[in-house]
Design a protein around this motif. Structure first.
Motif, PDB file in Angstrom:
ATOM      1  N   MET A   1      -7.068   7.440   9.580  1.00 30.54           N
ATOM      2  CA  MET A   1      -5.666   7.110   9.664  1.00 30.54           C
ATOM      3  C   MET A   1      -4.860   8.172   8.912  1.00 30.54           C
ATOM      4  N   ASN A   2      -3.767   8.606   9.523  1.00 28.63           N
ATOM      5  CA  ASN A   2      -2.984   9.688   8.937  1.00 28.63           C
ATOM      6  C   ASN A   2      -1.650   9.274   8.350  1.00 28.63           C
ATOM      7  N   SER A   3      -1.175   8.066   8.685  1.00 23.74           N
ATOM      8  CA  SER A   3       0.115   7.623   8.160  1.00 23.74           C
ATOM      9  C   SER A   3       0.233   6.110   8.311  1.00 23.74           C
ATOM     10  N   ILE A   4       1.235   5.551   7.651  1.00 21.08           N
ATOM     11  CA  ILE A   4       1.462   4.105   7.809  1.00 21.08           C
ATOM     12  C   ILE A   4       1.929   3.785   9.218  1.00 21.08           C
ATOM     13  N   ASN A   5       2.397   4.801   9.933  1.00 19.30           N
ATOM     14  CA  ASN A   5       2.902   4.585  11.297  1.00 19.30           C
ATOM     15  C   ASN A   5       1.816   4.107  12.255  1.00 19.30           C
ATOM     16  N   GLU A   6       0.557   4.204  11.846  1.00 18.94           N
ATOM     17  CA  GLU A   6      -0.556   3.755  12.677  1.00 18.94           C
ATOM     18  C   GLU A   6      -0.962   2.310  12.371  1.00 18.94           C
ATOM     19  N   ILE A   7      -0.242   1.660  11.472  1.00 19.90           N
ATOM     20  CA  ILE A   7      -0.596   0.315  11.006  1.00 19.90           C
ATOM     21  C   ILE A   7       0.433  -0.692  11.512  1.00 19.90           C
ATOM     22  N   SER A   8      -0.047  -1.884  11.828  1.00 17.24           N
ATOM     23  CA  SER A   8       0.842  -3.009  12.125  1.00 17.24           C
ATOM     24  C   SER A   8       0.611  -4.079  11.074  1.00 17.24           C
ATOM     25  N   VAL A   9       1.667  -4.783  10.711  1.00 12.86           N
ATOM     26  CA  VAL A   9       1.615  -5.862   9.719  1.00 12.86           C
ATOM     27  C   VAL A   9       2.232  -7.105  10.345  1.00 12.86           C
ATOM     28  N   VAL A  17       4.191  -6.549  13.558  1.00 18.12           N
ATOM     29  CA  VAL A  17       5.261  -5.556  13.426  1.00 18.12           C
ATOM     30  C   VAL A  17       4.619  -4.185  13.225  1.00 18.12           C
ATOM     31  N   PRO A  18       4.724  -3.278  14.214  1.00 11.87           N
ATOM     32  CA  PRO A  18       4.202  -1.926  14.024  1.00 11.87           C
ATOM     33  C   PRO A  18       5.084  -1.163  13.027  1.00 11.87           C
ATOM     34  N   LEU A  19       4.453  -0.554  12.034  1.00 10.86           N
ATOM     35  CA  LEU A  19       5.236   0.176  11.033  1.00 10.86           C
ATOM     36  C   LEU A  19       5.821   1.472  11.572  1.00 10.86           C
ATOM     37  N   ASN A  20       5.417   1.880  12.790  1.00 10.23           N
ATOM     38  CA  ASN A  20       6.056   3.071  13.366  1.00 10.23           C
ATOM     39  C   ASN A  20       7.532   2.806  13.674  1.00 10.23           C
ATOM     40  N   GLY A  21       7.941   1.556  13.596  1.00  5.73           N
ATOM     41  CA  GLY A  21       9.366   1.231  13.714  1.00  5.73           C
ATOM     42  C   GLY A  21      10.182   1.760  12.537  1.00  5.73           C
ATOM     43  N   TYR A  22       9.488   2.162  11.475  1.00  7.02           N
ATOM     44  CA  TYR A  22      10.156   2.736  10.304  1.00  7.02           C
ATOM     45  C   TYR A  22       9.988   4.250  10.238  1.00  7.02           C
ATOM     46  N   ALA A  23       9.481   4.841  11.324  1.00  6.09           N
ATOM     47  CA  ALA A  23       9.372   6.301  11.385  1.00  6.09           C
ATOM     48  C   ALA A  23      10.772   6.888  11.211  1.00  6.09           C
ATOM     49  N   PRO A 105      -4.969  -4.315   5.667  1.00  8.09           N
ATOM     50  CA  PRO A 105      -5.217  -2.907   6.025  1.00  8.09           C
ATOM     51  C   PRO A 105      -4.171  -1.942   5.459  1.00  8.09           C
ATOM     52  N   LEU A 106      -2.921  -2.369   5.387  1.00 11.42           N
ATOM     53  CA  LEU A 106      -1.897  -1.495   4.802  1.00 11.42           C
ATOM     54  C   LEU A 106      -2.242  -1.175   3.351  1.00 11.42           C
ATOM     55  N   TYR A 107      -2.625  -2.182   2.587  1.00 17.49           N
ATOM     56  CA  TYR A 107      -2.941  -1.943   1.176  1.00 17.49           C
ATOM     57  C   TYR A 107      -4.250  -1.190   1.003  1.00 17.49           C
ATOM     58  N   LYS A 108      -5.173  -1.355   1.914  1.00 18.15           N
ATOM     59  CA  LYS A 108      -6.388  -0.536   1.877  1.00 18.15           C
ATOM     60  C   LYS A 108      -5.999   0.934   2.053  1.00 18.15           C
ATOM     61  N   TYR A 109      -5.094   1.183   2.997  1.00 19.46           N
ATOM     62  CA  TYR A 109      -4.642   2.551   3.244  1.00 19.46           C
ATOM     63  C   TYR A 109      -3.885   3.103   2.025  1.00 19.46           C
ATOM     64  N   LEU A 110      -2.967   2.327   1.475  1.00 21.91           N
ATOM     65  CA  LEU A 110      -2.170   2.791   0.339  1.00 21.91           C
ATOM     66  C   LEU A 110      -3.049   3.132  -0.862  1.00 21.91           C
ATOM     67  N   THR A 111      -4.019   2.266  -1.153  1.00 23.67           N
ATOM     68  CA  THR A 111      -4.869   2.501  -2.325  1.00 23.67           C
ATOM     69  C   THR A 111      -5.960   3.538  -2.046  1.00 23.67           C
ATOM     70  N   VAL A 127       6.991   6.209   0.698  1.00 20.32           N
ATOM     71  CA  VAL A 127       6.495   6.821   1.936  1.00 20.32           C
ATOM     72  C   VAL A 127       7.599   7.697   2.521  1.00 20.32           C
ATOM     73  N   ASN A 128       7.229   8.911   2.956  1.00 15.08           N
ATOM     74  CA  ASN A 128       8.237   9.817   3.508  1.00 15.08           C
ATOM     75  C   ASN A 128       8.531   9.496   4.974  1.00 15.08           C
ATOM     76  N   LYS A 129       9.408  10.287   5.561  1.00 10.13           N
ATOM     77  CA  LYS A 129       9.887  10.006   6.921  1.00 10.13           C
ATOM     78  C   LYS A 129       8.830  10.162   8.003  1.00 10.13           C
ATOM     79  N   ILE A 130       7.706  10.786   7.682  1.00 16.88           N
ATOM     80  CA  ILE A 130       6.641  10.902   8.683  1.00 16.88           C
ATOM     81  C   ILE A 130       5.484   9.950   8.370  1.00 16.88           C
ATOM     82  N   GLY A 131       5.719   9.009   7.467  1.00 15.85           N
ATOM     83  CA  GLY A 131       4.738   7.963   7.210  1.00 15.85           C
ATOM     84  C   GLY A 131       3.660   8.288   6.194  1.00 15.85           C
TER      85      GLY A 131
END
Length: 154
Positions: A1-9, A17-23, A105-111, A127-131
């Motif tokens: 995984m390369n960014s939060i944009n690949e995760i849904s919560v 909610v796909p986090l790519n909505g915050y791209a 999964p989001l917190y697994k990615y963050l940590t 998180v920056n503008k590209i996730g």
């Protein structure tokens, strides 16, 4: 995984909610709790959100009963408390686990990006503008320091 944009919560009602909505937005992800010694930080988070939201900034609230068991109640009760007590407008999601094998999964990615268990409520990830996760802040980090970084990134 390369960014939060690949995760849904899940939002507080259980909808995906796909986090790519915050791209293209600067995002501050926070694990919150309604009965924590840091609960008053909801006011600071709301102030940041109100000040910078129109410039492309979002606060994403993930209530959690980890690590301190300081977030009792249902998702709706948590939401109502935040609205009634702190008049928060930023998005609030379903309660999550932030540590362990069954962490969200989001917190697994963050940590993974900023290693170490979440040891306190109101740990923040910027998180920056590209996730990409660019910073991790503990609950005692002054909001002025976080705000300076947000301004740089906007």
């Amino acid at each position: 995984m390369n960014s939060i944009n690949e995760i849904s919560v899940k939002d507080r009602k259980g909808n995906l909610v796909p986090l790519n909505g915050y791209a293209n937005e600067v995002v501050l992800i926070v694990n919150t709790a309604t009965k924590s010694e840091h609960t008053s930080q909801y006011a600071d988070l709301e102030a940041l959100y109100e000040k910078y939201h129109s410039q492309g900034f979002a606060v994403l609230d993930f209530p959690s009963n980890q690590p301190t068991k300081s977030c009792p109640g249902t998702d709706e009760a948590v939401h109502q408390f935040c609205k009634d007590t702190y008049n928060t407008e930023f998005p609030r999601f379903k309660k999550v686990k932030v540590n362990g094998a069954d962490a969200d999964p989001l917190y697994k990615y963050l940590t993974e990006k900023f290693p170490g268990d979440i040891t306190e409520d109101f740990t923040k990830f910027l998180v920056n503008k590209i996730g990409k996760v660019v910073a991790r802040y503990d609950a005692t980090t002054p909001f002025s320091e976080i705000e300076e970084k947000i301004k740089e990134m906007l």
